[in-house]
Each structure stands twice: as C-alpha cells, then as structure tokens.
Design a protein around this motif. Structure first.
Motif, PDB file in Angstrom:
ATOM      1  N   ARG A   1       0.843  -1.187   0.000  1.00 42.44           N
ATOM      2  CA  ARG A   1       0.000   0.000   0.000  1.00 42.44           C
ATOM      3  C   ARG A   1       0.884   1.245   0.000  1.00 42.44           C
ATOM      4  NH1 ARG A   1      -5.297  -0.385   0.508  1.00 42.44           N
ATOM      5  NH2 ARG A   1      -6.142  -2.480   0.806  1.00 42.44           N
ATOM      6  N   TYR A   2       0.376   2.327  -0.589  1.00 40.29           N
ATOM      7  CA  TYR A   2       1.184   3.508  -0.849  1.00 40.29           C
ATOM      8  C   TYR A   2       0.588   4.761  -0.214  1.00 40.29           C
ATOM      9  CZ  TYR A   2       3.459   0.728  -4.501  1.00 40.29           C
ATOM     10  OH  TYR A   2       4.157  -0.243  -5.181  1.00 40.29           O
TER      11      TYR A   2
ATOM     12  N   VAL B   1      13.622  11.073  -5.613  1.00 43.11           N
ATOM     13  CA  VAL B   1      13.701  11.020  -4.147  1.00 43.11           C
ATOM     14  C   VAL B   1      13.469   9.601  -3.642  1.00 43.11           C
ATOM     15  CG1 VAL B   1      13.086  13.437  -3.832  1.00 43.11           C
ATOM     16  CG2 VAL B   1      11.270  11.706  -3.859  1.00 43.11           C
ATOM     17  N   GLY B   2      12.690   8.822  -4.402  1.00 44.71           N
ATOM     18  CA  GLY B   2      12.496   7.431  -4.015  1.00 44.71           C
ATOM     19  C   GLY B   2      13.785   6.637  -4.108  1.00 44.71           C
ATOM     20  N   ALA B   3      14.579   6.942  -5.133  1.00 44.19           N
ATOM     21  CA  ALA B   3      15.852   6.243  -5.310  1.00 44.19           C
ATOM     22  C   ALA B   3      16.824   6.532  -4.172  1.00 44.19           C
ATOM     23  CB  ALA B   3      16.477   6.636  -6.650  1.00 44.19           C
ATOM     24  N   SER B   4      16.654   7.662  -3.516  1.00 43.28           N
ATOM     25  CA  SER B   4      17.530   8.015  -2.405  1.00 43.28           C
ATOM     26  C   SER B   4      17.227   7.204  -1.158  1.00 43.28           C
ATOM     27  CB  SER B   4      17.380   9.506  -2.065  1.00 43.28           C
ATOM     28  OG  SER B   4      16.128   9.747  -1.412  1.00 43.28           O
ATOM     29  N   GLY B   5      16.043   6.612  -1.114  1.00 42.17           N
ATOM     30  CA  GLY B   5      15.639   5.839   0.042  1.00 42.17           C
ATOM     31  C   GLY B   5      15.057   6.664   1.168  1.00 42.17           C
ATOM     32  N   LYS B   6      15.020   7.993   1.012  1.00 44.92           N
ATOM     33  CA  LYS B   6      14.524   8.864   2.074  1.00 44.92           C
ATOM     34  C   LYS B   6      13.013   9.085   2.005  1.00 44.92           C
ATOM     35  CE  LYS B   6      18.894  11.374   2.478  1.00 44.92           C
ATOM     36  NZ  LYS B   6      19.564  12.704   2.368  1.00 44.92           N
ATOM     37  N   VAL B   7      12.435   8.805   0.828  1.00 46.44           N
ATOM     38  CA  VAL B   7      11.009   9.038   0.624  1.00 46.44           C
ATOM     39  C   VAL B   7      10.392   7.792   0.015  1.00 46.44           C
ATOM     40  CG1 VAL B   7       9.291  10.385  -0.644  1.00 46.44           C
ATOM     41  CG2 VAL B   7      11.300  11.521   0.326  1.00 46.44           C
ATOM     42  N   GLU B   8       9.291   7.342   0.585  1.00 42.98           N
ATOM     43  CA  GLU B   8       8.562   6.238  -0.028  1.00 42.98           C
ATOM     44  C   GLU B   8       7.874   6.722  -1.300  1.00 42.98           C
ATOM     45  OE1 GLU B   8       6.297   3.338   2.434  1.00 42.98           O
ATOM     46  OE2 GLU B   8       6.498   4.900   3.947  1.00 42.98           O
ATOM     47  N   PRO B   9       7.769   5.880  -2.319  1.00 42.27           N
ATOM     48  CA  PRO B   9       7.005   6.296  -3.493  1.00 42.27           C
ATOM     49  C   PRO B   9       5.557   6.560  -3.132  1.00 42.27           C
ATOM     50  CG  PRO B   9       7.718   3.999  -3.668  1.00 42.27           C
ATOM     51  CD  PRO B   9       8.324   4.534  -2.438  1.00 42.27           C
ATOM     52  N   HIS B  10       5.025   7.647  -3.685  1.00 43.41           N
ATOM     53  CA  HIS B  10       3.633   8.041  -3.450  1.00 43.41           C
ATOM     54  C   HIS B  10       2.823   7.890  -4.734  1.00 43.41           C
ATOM     55  CE1 HIS B  10       5.283   9.830   0.152  1.00 43.41           C
ATOM     56  NE2 HIS B  10       4.161  10.446   0.469  1.00 43.41           N
TER      57      HIS B  10
END
Length: 300
Positions: A56-57, A89-98
């Motif tokens: 879930r996102y 930002v998702g690739a950085s690992g700091k933000v979950e994909p939305h």
C-alpha cells in the motif's frame, strides 16, 4: 455521494494512458462530476512496482494536474515533472514512493476554486471587490476542499492500494494552488498531514493594486486562527524573487513569524525557503520539486 462518484468514474472508464514518461503508470479520468463544482479531470501516476506487488502507498494530491506530467497537455509547454521528482527522491531511500493524484484546474474557474473561502470571508472593501472581480460566479474553494477530502479521497482509497491515514496523505500546489494547499492543510488537519505551498500567491489578487499592510494583517490573523499545534504535521513554503514571486516576501515574512510565534519548529514542523532569481513558472518549480519532496515527504 461516494457511491455516485465511484459509479460515474466506472462509467467513464479508464481513458487511454497518458504518454509514457519515465517509469510508473499513468491513468486519466475525464468528465468527473463533483457536486457544486465545475467538471473535474484527474491524471494519476502509479509508482513503479504498483502492478507487481500488493503493498500500500501513501498518496499525494496535487493541483493544476494538467501541468504535472505531460507537456502536450500543459498550459505553457512546461511541466513540474512530478513523476521524475518522485522517482529521484524514491531512489535516495529517504522518501517512499507516493501515488500522485493530479487534479486539473477548471479553466476560467481556477481562481474561485483555489481562493481560500475563509480568507475571502475575512476580507472587505477594495480587497473584497477585487476578489469578487476575479472570482466571477462566487468562491467555491470550500466545496472543492470538501470534494477532495470527502468523495474524491474515498474513491481513491477504495480504488487504489493506499494508506489512507493523515500522515500518509499530502497536498501540494503552486501560486493560487499554494494558497489552496495551505487552506486544505489547516481546514482539514485530520485529513492532510503534509502540505506544500509553493510560490503561494499571498496577494490573492493583483499585488500592485492592494493595500499591502491590510493584507499582511489579514494573513496574520488567518494563520493565528488556524495554526494550532503541529501534532506531527509538516508544511513547506517557498518563493522566488523574480516575476510574480518578487511580491511575495513581505507576506511570507509575516506568515513565517506567525509559525515561529505559535511554537512550530522550523526545519522539523515547517520550512520556508527563498530561491534567488527563480521565476513564477513551472520550470522553476520542477527544479526544486525533488528538494520539496525530499523534505516534506521524508520518512519519519
């Protein structure tokens, strides 16, 4: 109402996918009926992997959806490239994909759909007259907010694998959409846990024709009445220094002071940035969108 909206969208059906750009999947819904509002339209981006797993996102709602993804559908042949920013930002690992829900602006009705109703109700005199002149047909942002926070969100949560809670629901917009995002964040604080108010058009009307001191007082009173405590919420604000953005600093300074006075901690609960030389346009917003996402949507 929710069932009616869902049924209508089902009848409309999924339109042809938007032009493929980057990764993820784009879908679009046209001719969306919303009570008391002009006809709406949605452009939705589903992150990579959405169709391959059952996770879930979190969800990000964005105004001016026609200017987010596809340059051929944009107003000015410029876009935010919101999908690319989310991928970065998702690739950085700091933000979950939305999941991104892009809500198109309804043409000539944009101003009256985005102008915060509670600010309009506080206005008077010349400022109110100018607002009336720019919102022909009456302000409907209260209806727009109720639609987003109610029927639209309910349909999104029922139709896609979302995490529907406050802390997983964000809203972002620019210019009048920046005002609308702040309005949504404070008026429906139980729904939206994150807000991005980008190049917010604090003058609300033509900045050259209003009493600056009067309007600064109005915004100060508005935020004083709405801020409350952060309670884990987070809001981003910014502006450039060129074109229309050159008028925003005096108002933003008043807003920033009100946040500080209310005990919100800068850098944790709120952020306010100035981008020297940045203009009031989509390329400028696209350039800083990864930074906005990286701070606003960061994992706690």
């Amino acid at each position: 109402m929710i069932r009616l909206i869902a049924a209508l969208l089902a009848l409309i059906g999924l339109a042809a996918p938007l032009a493929a750009q980057g990764q993820g999947r784009f879908v679009e819904y046209q001719n969306v009926s919303a009570a008391g509002l002009p006809e709406q339209r949605l452009s939705i981006w589903l992150p990579p992997g959405y169709d391959a797993d059952d996770r879930r996102y979190p969800v990000l709602y964005m105004h001016d959806g026609h200017n987010l993804f596809d340059v051929t559908k944009s107003n000015f042949n410029k876009i935010w490239a919101a999908d690319k920013a989310m991928l970065a930002v998702g690739a950085s690992g700091k933000v979950e994909p939305h999941i991104i829900i892009g809500i198109w602006a309804p043409g000539v009705d944009r101003h009256r759909q985005y102008l915060p109703r509670s600010l309009y109700d506080m206005s008077s005199g010349n400022l109110r007259d100018q607002m009336d002149g720019m919102t022909k047909g009456g302000v409907i942002s209260d209806r727009y907010l109720e639609w987003i926070a109610g029927p639209l969100k309910s349909w999104v949560d029922a139709s896609f694998r979302t995490r529907p809670g406050r802390d997983d629901t964000a809203i972002i917009g620019s210019s009048m959409g920046g005002l609308m995002s702040c309005y949504a964040f404070f008026e429906r604080s139980e729904v939206f846990g994150r807000a991005g108010c980008v190049s917010s058009h604090w003058p609300a009307v033509d900045p050259r024709t209003i009493d600056e001191a009067e309007l600064k007082g109005l915004w100060d009173a508005w935020f004083a009445a709405h801020l409350g405590q952060p309670d884990g919420r987070r809001v981003w604000m910014d502006h450039g220094t060129a074109t229309l953005d050159q008028y925003y600093a005096p108002y933003q300074q008043v807003v920033d002071a009100r946040f500080a006075a209310a005990g919100w901690q800068k850098g944790r609960d709120w952020e306010s940035r100035v981008y020297e030389g940045a203009e009031h346009e989509e390329n400028a917003w696209a350039a800083r969108l990864p930074e906005i996402f990286g701070w606003l949507l960061a994992k706690d």
